[in-house]
Design a protein around this motif. Structure first.
Motif, PDB file in Angstrom:
ATOM      1  N   ARG A 236      -5.265 -10.200   0.406  1.00  0.00           N
ATOM      2  CA  ARG A 236      -4.363 -10.138   1.552  1.00  0.00           C
ATOM      3  C   ARG A 236      -3.424 -11.343   1.563  1.00  0.00           C
ATOM      4  N   VAL A 239      -0.660 -10.580  -0.813  1.00  0.00           N
ATOM      5  CA  VAL A 239       0.241  -9.556  -0.268  1.00  0.00           C
ATOM      6  C   VAL A 239       1.160 -10.159   0.784  1.00  0.00           C
ATOM      7  N   THR A 282      -0.570  -1.501  -1.289  1.00  0.00           N
ATOM      8  CA  THR A 282       0.402  -2.453  -1.822  1.00  0.00           C
ATOM      9  C   THR A 282       1.150  -1.874  -3.015  1.00  0.00           C
ATOM     10  N   GLU A 291       9.509  -4.618   5.681  1.00  0.00           N
ATOM     11  CA  GLU A 291       8.868  -5.127   4.462  1.00  0.00           C
ATOM     12  C   GLU A 291       9.823  -4.995   3.285  1.00  0.00           C
TER      13      GLU A 291
END
Lengths: 491, 189
Positions: A236, A239, A282, A291
């Protein structure tokens, strides 16, 4: 109680007679003296448990470096300061009246395990894994190739890694291995400098990273997404790493959505399921508009490359530096944790200027009298009791192999402590005769010109590092050489 | 087990100096603005000196009101690793990890309630599990690292007592002797 008066009045020579007079009750509680080799989490958690469970045990912790705490200081990433809070627990243990810390003592060189066994009723070996597994391919020794253990040691201030001076002038870095250490390295290479400036990363590493041109990190593994050894917290963090965007190969994830949603094996453990879901999201999911915007602006790239095994590290002809990695393409046989990578015969070359191998740490033998399994690189043991070696125990990575977070090591150490205590209780470990403990070792060390660093000596180092850190808004500015540490500690 | 009995009778001497200094910003009480402690100001983690001067008194008074109001009492049963039941009286607003420490329960909190480890892993009694607020993603991430994870696993440092949790039973996982042969648990580092 009258026994104690008898002992102090008559003196040490009559100690044995004093014990005999008091009878069994006094004998079985005894005053065991235990020596622990290594002051990382394994050493301190074993000490903690022994001290708590036995009212008379004296625990002496020996450490090769002048500073304690092992991988908590030198392994945990600088941007994970909360993980290091456990140092407060260890500090309490070290300051316990029945615990003493002896830093700057190299067991195996300054003092032998045999000598420790003479001095103590039991020894717990918890010195971890200071070596690494070699990739075993040609070109591994080229400049520009480093082990993750050394790279992490470098940015975390481990004195033996300060000369590493990794070359960060290339654009692409390849990390071999997909565990949490690999992700830590990727994250440190690609983190915005502002994030690192307020951590306890060393000043030289910070300066090197400020000049770094590395902007693309590929994290390569032999098997597939369902076999990565890293965990969701670290994934995470990648990401969500500001200024970066992920670059994955969609084909690597073929069939996984189906496996997860339609025919998910009922015993697919939750951690693996959540981790795979995050990876799929992802790699495959269309990102939100927000994003997408963020990714467009990102100048740094990271990605997993699956089903690839290194077969050679390549140099430019005539140039003695890494220029690329030759990767063999694998396919998977079997599934789940036991899946095996099998070569297909295909290879591909990936140009890069930095290779970091993150395929595992490895314990080393420190004393010829201690049994060592060189295949598994651990001290052979059952429940922490070293095989064929009375009075010898082990805990932490030396006992179970070099994987595990602090919680794992904690449980393993409590286990070893329990084995030791059971042996005291049952008489298997004989603590009936007094042992000299640190008195004997201290005089040996003095004769050999070795000056141990006490815990309050360490606190002088700690204090100076903390004060130096305050100047630049860091939790501490680490002292980087043993000589400098000793100077602060012992003057 | 002799060890835990010894531990509890020796509270004054040994490891129940064990401090767990909360990072208020991660405590659910602080986030819900229900913390009654005077120390509710955000901690600056960079100052280690403040940690060194913590003492037991501070530990036992954090995150709980000192009122003797019986309506505040929340009964909690800890079941330690040897299966022994240890009933304690907590109060509304108590953080369960700190409550455990106050009573000498062998529950570690290596990261001091900052959601950076899984050493305070407990199993929650079925009757109360659903009464707890959903774990935040970060707690779930750390739970994923805990050996012997079960459906009713939570991190004790994230459980804050409320009246409807009266009678809650928290079991410490038996993580020793067998955990390293548990093939399911990944061992990351």
């Amino acid at each position: 109680m009258s026994c104690k008066l008898l002992l102090s009045a008559v003196g040490r020579r009559r100690l044995h007679k004093g014990f005999a007079v008091c009878g069994k009750a006094f004998l079985s509680s005894g005053s065991p003296k235990v020596c622990i080799v290594g002051s990382g989490p394994a050493g301190f958690y074993t000490a903690q448990h022994l001290l708590k469970a036995h009212q008379n045990v004296q625990v002496d912790v020996y450490e090769r470096l002048p500073v304690p705490f092992g991988l908590v200081r030198f392994g945990v990433a600088p941007d994970h300061p909360e993980v290091k809070n456990v140092i407060n627990t260890f500090t309490q243990t070290a300051k316990h009246p029945r615990c003493s810390f002896y830093g700057n003592v190299n067991v195996g060189e300054d003092v032998s395990v045999d000598e420790l066994q003479e001095a103590y009723h039991a020894i717990v070996l918890s010195y971890g894994a200071e070596g690494n597994r070699s990739v075993g391919v040609p070109g591994e020794d080229l400049p520009g190739v480093y082990s993750a253990k050394d790279f992490v040691g470098w940015y975390n201030g481990l004195p033996s890694c300060q000369e590493l001076r990794p070359d960060l002038s290339c654009e692409t870095a390849v990390i071999l291995g997909q565990g949490n250490v690999a992700l830590d390295v990727a994250r440190i290479l690609l983190s915005p400098l502002d994030a690192l400036k307020k951590t306890d990363i060393t000043q030289p590493a910070l300066e090197a990273l400020a000049q770094s041109r590395v902007c693309r990190v590929l994290i390569v593994g032999r098997r597939g997404p369902m076999q990565v050894a890293s965990t969701i917290k670290e994934l995470r963090e990648m990401v969500n790493l500001p200024g970066t965007r992920p670059e994955m190969v969609a084909a690597d994830f073929d069939g996984l959505c189906h496996i997860l949603s339609v025919c998910a094996p009922p015993d697919l453990p939750r951690p693996r399921k959540r981790l795979t879901e995050l990876m799929l999201k992802t790699a495959l999911e269309m990102p939100t508009e927000k994003e997408q915007e963020r990714r467009k602006k990102a100048s740094r790239i990271w990605g997993f490359r699956f089903f690839r095994s290194p077969v050679e590290i390549l140099a430019e002809p005539g140039c003695n530096r890494v220029a690329g990695v030759r990767l063999a393409v694998n396919k998977l046989e079997g599934s789940g944790e036991k899946a095996q990578a099998v070569l297909t015969g295909e290879v591909e070359d990936v140009p890069c200027g930095l290779v970091i191998s993150s395929i595992g740490y490895r314990s080393l033998p420190i004393d010829p009298t201690v049994p060592f399994d060189s295949r598994r690189a651990i001290v052979p043991n059952s429940m922490g009791r070293v095989h064929n070696a009375a009075g010898l125990y082990c805990s932490g990575w030396l006992k179970t192999g070099p994987t595990g977070v602090i919680a794992t090591t904690m449980n393993s150490s409590f286990d070893t402590a329990r084995s030791l205590l059971e042996d005291v209780e049952s008489g298997k470990l004989d603590v009936s005769s007094a042992k000299p403990g640190s008195h004997m070792i201290s005089s040996l060390l003095e004769k050999r010109g070795v000056k141990p660093v006490t815990f309050s000596d360490w606190e002088k180092i700690d204090d100076l590092e903390t004060r130096r850190g305050e100047v630049s808004g860091k939790p501490r500015e680490k002292i980087l050489t043993v000589a400098a540490m000793l100077k602060v500690a012992q003057t | 087990m002799a060890a835990s009995a010894a531990a509890r009778t020796s509270i004054g001497l040994t490891l129940r100096f064990h401090r767990v200094i909360p990072d208020c910003s991660k405590c659910p009480l602080y986030r819900l603005k229900s913390c009654t402690s005077n120390r509710a100001n955000p901690q600056r983690r960079s100052s280690f000196n403040s940690f060194r001067t913590m003492n037991r008194h501070l530990q036992t008074s954090k995150c709980n009101s000192n009122s003797e109001d019986p309506d505040d009492v929340v009964n909690v049963v800890f079941i330690d690793r040897s299966g022994k039941r240890i009933p304690v009286k907590g109060k509304t607003g108590d953080n369960v990890l700190f409550l455990a420490h106050k009573h000498g329960i062998e529950l570690e909190g290596a990261c001091e309630a900052s959601l950076a480890c899984s050493t305070c892993h407990v199993y929650v009694s079925a009757a109360h599990f659903d009464k707890l607020p959903e774990p935040e993603e970060r707690e779930d991430d750390m739970l994923d690292m805990a050996p012997m994870l079960q459906e009713n696993s939570r991190l004790a440092c994230q459980i804050v007592l409320t009246p409807d949790l009266d009678g809650i039973e928290l079991t410490l996982p038996k993580v020793t002797r067998n955990f390293y042969v548990d093939g399911h648990v990944p061992k990351p580092h």
